[in-house]
Design a protein around this motif. Sequence first.
Motif, PDB file in Angstrom:
ATOM      1  N   ILE A  32      45.741 -10.758  -0.622  1.00  0.00           N
ATOM      2  CA  ILE A  32      46.430  -9.930  -1.608  1.00  0.00           C
ATOM      3  C   ILE A  32      47.848  -9.673  -1.109  1.00  0.00           C
ATOM      4  O   ILE A  32      48.040  -9.109  -0.027  1.00  0.00           O
ATOM      5  CB  ILE A  32      45.692  -8.598  -1.820  1.00  0.00           C
ATOM      6  N   LEU A  33      48.842 -10.091  -1.882  1.00  0.00           N
ATOM      7  CA  LEU A  33      50.244  -9.923  -1.505  1.00  0.00           C
ATOM      8  C   LEU A  33      50.796  -8.639  -2.103  1.00  0.00           C
ATOM      9  O   LEU A  33      50.694  -8.405  -3.308  1.00  0.00           O
ATOM     10  CB  LEU A  33      51.058 -11.124  -1.998  1.00  0.00           C
ATOM     11  N   LEU A  34      51.389  -7.802  -1.250  1.00  0.00           N
ATOM     12  CA  LEU A  34      52.010  -6.558  -1.692  1.00  0.00           C
ATOM     13  C   LEU A  34      53.516  -6.767  -1.847  1.00  0.00           C
ATOM     14  O   LEU A  34      54.198  -7.148  -0.898  1.00  0.00           O
ATOM     15  CB  LEU A  34      51.742  -5.442  -0.675  1.00  0.00           C
ATOM     16  N   LEU A  35      54.037  -6.536  -3.052  1.00  0.00           N
ATOM     17  CA  LEU A  35      55.458  -6.715  -3.348  1.00  0.00           C
ATOM     18  C   LEU A  35      55.993  -5.468  -4.034  1.00  0.00           C
ATOM     19  O   LEU A  35      55.327  -4.898  -4.901  1.00  0.00           O
ATOM     20  CB  LEU A  35      55.669  -7.910  -4.277  1.00  0.00           C
ATOM     21  N   GLY A  36      57.205  -5.052  -3.664  1.00  0.00           N
ATOM     22  CA  GLY A  36      57.797  -3.913  -4.348  1.00  0.00           C
ATOM     23  C   GLY A  36      59.092  -3.490  -3.709  1.00  0.00           C
ATOM     24  O   GLY A  36      59.469  -3.980  -2.634  1.00  0.00           O
ATOM     25  N   PRO A  37      59.809  -2.571  -4.353  1.00  0.00           N
ATOM     26  CA  PRO A  37      61.072  -2.078  -3.808  1.00  0.00           C
ATOM     27  C   PRO A  37      60.890  -1.400  -2.458  1.00  0.00           C
ATOM     28  O   PRO A  37      59.789  -0.959  -2.097  1.00  0.00           O
ATOM     29  CB  PRO A  37      61.532  -1.063  -4.863  1.00  0.00           C
ATOM     30  N   ILE A  38      61.978  -1.328  -1.697  1.00  0.00           N
ATOM     31  CA  ILE A  38      61.973  -0.613  -0.424  1.00  0.00           C
ATOM     32  C   ILE A  38      61.515   0.830  -0.644  1.00  0.00           C
ATOM     33  O   ILE A  38      61.966   1.513  -1.563  1.00  0.00           O
ATOM     34  CB  ILE A  38      63.390  -0.626   0.199  1.00  0.00           C
ATOM     35  N   GLY A  39      60.563   1.284   0.186  1.00  0.00           N
ATOM     36  CA  GLY A  39      60.093   2.663   0.103  1.00  0.00           C
ATOM     37  C   GLY A  39      59.077   2.931  -0.978  1.00  0.00           C
ATOM     38  O   GLY A  39      58.718   4.095  -1.218  1.00  0.00           O
ATOM     39  N   SER A  40      58.556   1.871  -1.632  1.00  0.00           N
ATOM     40  CA  SER A  40      57.610   2.097  -2.737  1.00  0.00           C
ATOM     41  C   SER A  40      56.200   2.415  -2.254  1.00  0.00           C
ATOM     42  O   SER A  40      55.390   2.940  -3.013  1.00  0.00           O
ATOM     43  CB  SER A  40      57.578   0.872  -3.659  1.00  0.00           C
ATOM     44  N   GLY A  41      55.888   2.064  -0.998  1.00  0.00           N
ATOM     45  CA  GLY A  41      54.574   2.417  -0.467  1.00  0.00           C
ATOM     46  C   GLY A  41      53.678   1.244  -0.146  1.00  0.00           C
ATOM     47  O   GLY A  41      52.448   1.398  -0.087  1.00  0.00           O
ATOM     48  N   LYS A  42      54.246   0.058   0.083  1.00  0.00           N
ATOM     49  CA  LYS A  42      53.429  -1.127   0.398  1.00  0.00           C
ATOM     50  C   LYS A  42      52.669  -0.947   1.704  1.00  0.00           C
ATOM     51  O   LYS A  42      51.441  -1.118   1.755  1.00  0.00           O
ATOM     52  CB  LYS A  42      54.311  -2.374   0.479  1.00  0.00           C
ATOM     53  N   SER A  43      53.390  -0.615   2.762  1.00  0.00           N
ATOM     54  CA  SER A  43      52.750  -0.440   4.061  1.00  0.00           C
ATOM     55  C   SER A  43      51.799   0.753   4.052  1.00  0.00           C
ATOM     56  O   SER A  43      50.737   0.730   4.684  1.00  0.00           O
ATOM     57  CB  SER A  43      53.807  -0.264   5.163  1.00  0.00           C
ATOM     58  N   SER A  44      52.166   1.791   3.304  1.00  0.00           N
ATOM     59  CA  SER A  44      51.289   2.961   3.186  1.00  0.00           C
ATOM     60  C   SER A  44      49.975   2.599   2.512  1.00  0.00           C
ATOM     61  O   SER A  44      48.918   3.125   2.881  1.00  0.00           O
ATOM     62  CB  SER A  44      51.988   4.073   2.392  1.00  0.00           C
ATOM     63  N   PHE A  45      50.029   1.711   1.519  1.00  0.00           N
ATOM     64  CA  PHE A  45      48.793   1.308   0.859  1.00  0.00           C
ATOM     65  C   PHE A  45      47.881   0.577   1.837  1.00  0.00           C
ATOM     66  O   PHE A  45      46.671   0.821   1.871  1.00  0.00           O
ATOM     67  CB  PHE A  45      49.071   0.412  -0.345  1.00  0.00           C
ATOM     68  N   PHE A  46      48.447  -0.327   2.646  1.00  0.00           N
ATOM     69  CA  PHE A  46      47.628  -0.994   3.657  1.00  0.00           C
ATOM     70  C   PHE A  46      46.992   0.038   4.584  1.00  0.00           C
ATOM     71  O   PHE A  46      45.792  -0.027   4.870  1.00  0.00           O
ATOM     72  CB  PHE A  46      48.458  -1.979   4.480  1.00  0.00           C
ATOM     73  N   ASN A  47      47.794   0.991   5.061  1.00  0.00           N
ATOM     74  CA  ASN A  47      47.250   2.018   5.950  1.00  0.00           C
ATOM     75  C   ASN A  47      46.158   2.832   5.253  1.00  0.00           C
ATOM     76  O   ASN A  47      45.166   3.231   5.877  1.00  0.00           O
ATOM     77  CB  ASN A  47      48.366   2.943   6.433  1.00  0.00           C
ATOM     78  N   SER A  48      46.330   3.067   3.952  1.00  0.00           N
ATOM     79  CA  SER A  48      45.322   3.810   3.194  1.00  0.00           C
ATOM     80  C   SER A  48      44.003   3.045   3.148  1.00  0.00           C
ATOM     81  O   SER A  48      42.929   3.618   3.356  1.00  0.00           O
ATOM     82  CB  SER A  48      45.814   4.068   1.768  1.00  0.00           C
ATOM     83  N   VAL A  49      44.081   1.741   2.850  1.00  0.00           N
ATOM     84  CA  VAL A  49      42.872   0.921   2.797  1.00  0.00           C
ATOM     85  C   VAL A  49      42.187   0.899   4.150  1.00  0.00           C
ATOM     86  O   VAL A  49      40.969   1.093   4.264  1.00  0.00           O
ATOM     87  CB  VAL A  49      43.210  -0.521   2.341  1.00  0.00           C
ATOM     88  N   LYS A  50      42.972   0.685   5.194  1.00  0.00           N
ATOM     89  CA  LYS A  50      42.385   0.629   6.535  1.00  0.00           C
ATOM     90  C   LYS A  50      41.757   1.967   6.913  1.00  0.00           C
ATOM     91  O   LYS A  50      40.679   2.010   7.509  1.00  0.00           O
ATOM     92  CB  LYS A  50      43.454   0.237   7.554  1.00  0.00           C
ATOM     93  N   SER A  51      42.428   3.064   6.539  1.00  0.00           N
ATOM     94  CA  SER A  51      41.912   4.395   6.862  1.00  0.00           C
ATOM     95  C   SER A  51      40.565   4.651   6.206  1.00  0.00           C
ATOM     96  O   SER A  51      39.657   5.221   6.818  1.00  0.00           O
ATOM     97  CB  SER A  51      42.916   5.465   6.421  1.00  0.00           C
ATOM     98  N   VAL A  52      40.430   4.248   4.936  1.00  0.00           N
ATOM     99  CA  VAL A  52      39.180   4.479   4.220  1.00  0.00           C
ATOM    100  C   VAL A  52      38.020   3.782   4.919  1.00  0.00           C
ATOM    101  O   VAL A  52      36.946   4.363   5.109  1.00  0.00           O
ATOM    102  CB  VAL A  52      39.278   3.995   2.756  1.00  0.00           C
ATOM    103  N   PHE A  53      38.228   2.525   5.306  1.00  0.00           N
ATOM    104  CA  PHE A  53      37.144   1.769   5.937  1.00  0.00           C
ATOM    105  C   PHE A  53      36.934   2.155   7.394  1.00  0.00           C
ATOM    106  O   PHE A  53      35.835   1.966   7.924  1.00  0.00           O
ATOM    107  CB  PHE A  53      37.398   0.267   5.794  1.00  0.00           C
ATOM    108  N   ARG A  54      37.951   2.684   8.045  1.00  0.00           N
ATOM    109  CA  ARG A  54      37.786   3.169   9.412  1.00  0.00           C
ATOM    110  C   ARG A  54      37.105   4.537   9.448  1.00  0.00           C
ATOM    111  O   ARG A  54      36.495   4.908  10.436  1.00  0.00           O
ATOM    112  CB  ARG A  54      39.153   3.260  10.101  1.00  0.00           C
ATOM    113  N   GLY A  55      37.288   5.300   8.369  1.00  0.00           N
ATOM    114  CA  GLY A  55      36.705   6.640   8.344  1.00  0.00           C
ATOM    115  C   GLY A  55      37.624   7.713   8.876  1.00  0.00           C
ATOM    116  O   GLY A  55      37.248   8.875   8.980  1.00  0.00           O
ATOM    117  N   HIS A  56      38.859   7.342   9.211  1.00  0.00           N
ATOM    118  CA  HIS A  56      39.846   8.312   9.674  1.00  0.00           C
ATOM    119  C   HIS A  56      41.240   7.729   9.440  1.00  0.00           C
ATOM    120  O   HIS A  56      41.399   6.508   9.385  1.00  0.00           O
ATOM    121  CB  HIS A  56      39.651   8.641  11.160  1.00  0.00           C
TER     122      HIS A  56
END
Length: 285
Positions: A32-56
């Motif tokens: 899944i490729l994440l594309l968007g303007p600077i500061g839109s939240g691409k890296s944050s979305f990855f961290n969100s997905v990882k956080s959910v599956f990690r449990g923290h």
Amino acid sequence: MRITEATQYRNKLLSDLRAYKPYADLVSEIRILLLGPIGSGKSSFFNSVKSVFRGHPTQQAIVGSDGTTSITEQYRIYSIKDGEHRQYLPFMLCDTMGLHDSEGGGLCVDDIPHILKGCVPDRYQFDPCKPITSKHPTYIKSPSLKDRIHCVAYVLDINSIDNLSSTMVAKLKQIHKEVLNCGIAHVVLLTKVNNYDEVLEVNFLNVNKSTTSQKQVMNVNKILGIPIFNILIIGNHTSKWESDPEEDILVLSALRQMLRVTDDFLEDLPEEDTSNSTPFCSAHQ
């Protein structure tokens, strides 16, 4: 009571995603490729997905920008590890440099075709003024289906939709035309929603019908022509130490929809694209 129900629904989504397998086992992992303007939240979305599956909460991908410069300068292909079963999940998130209003800033649009067909390697250093070519020493010249992008997620700040510049809109339309030419699955992620109660109804199933968000959803639909059911609203785990089940539901629901549209893409592939490494779309050389 609502928290208990939200937690139960989140756990159901987690279970569904852990059991997911790509259509007909054509690939072992969805990209899944994440594309968007600077500061839109691409890296944050990855961290969100990882956080959910990690449990923290976790912050593997560097988050933030100074408003004009993308923090992400490399192409990154992230695997997601399930904290419960300690196995890698059958999908990967590919993070890119952010798009910028100026012609010589941010991700070079001419890099997009090469990324889509799987020619750009992990940790490739982007050059805003010079796209990758087949002469680059790490260029993947004969990508197979597993190397390609299977779904594109346009990541947009829901609070900035009305303020997108004409240059940014033009870039997004140019990119989307390339995605459509390749027949690749695509969705929009609207980030930084402020009020989850307005977005999530009692049954947690409806995530894009609130009066607050509907105007932005319709604007994105008008700009890119993407169906409303593929314009998804999420929050990001950027400032909380503990996970929020309602935030998790938004993230997991978006991820589930991405995998569903990707399965449609895989099912619709011509037989020749599933049996050899012939590029499925043209790239600029």
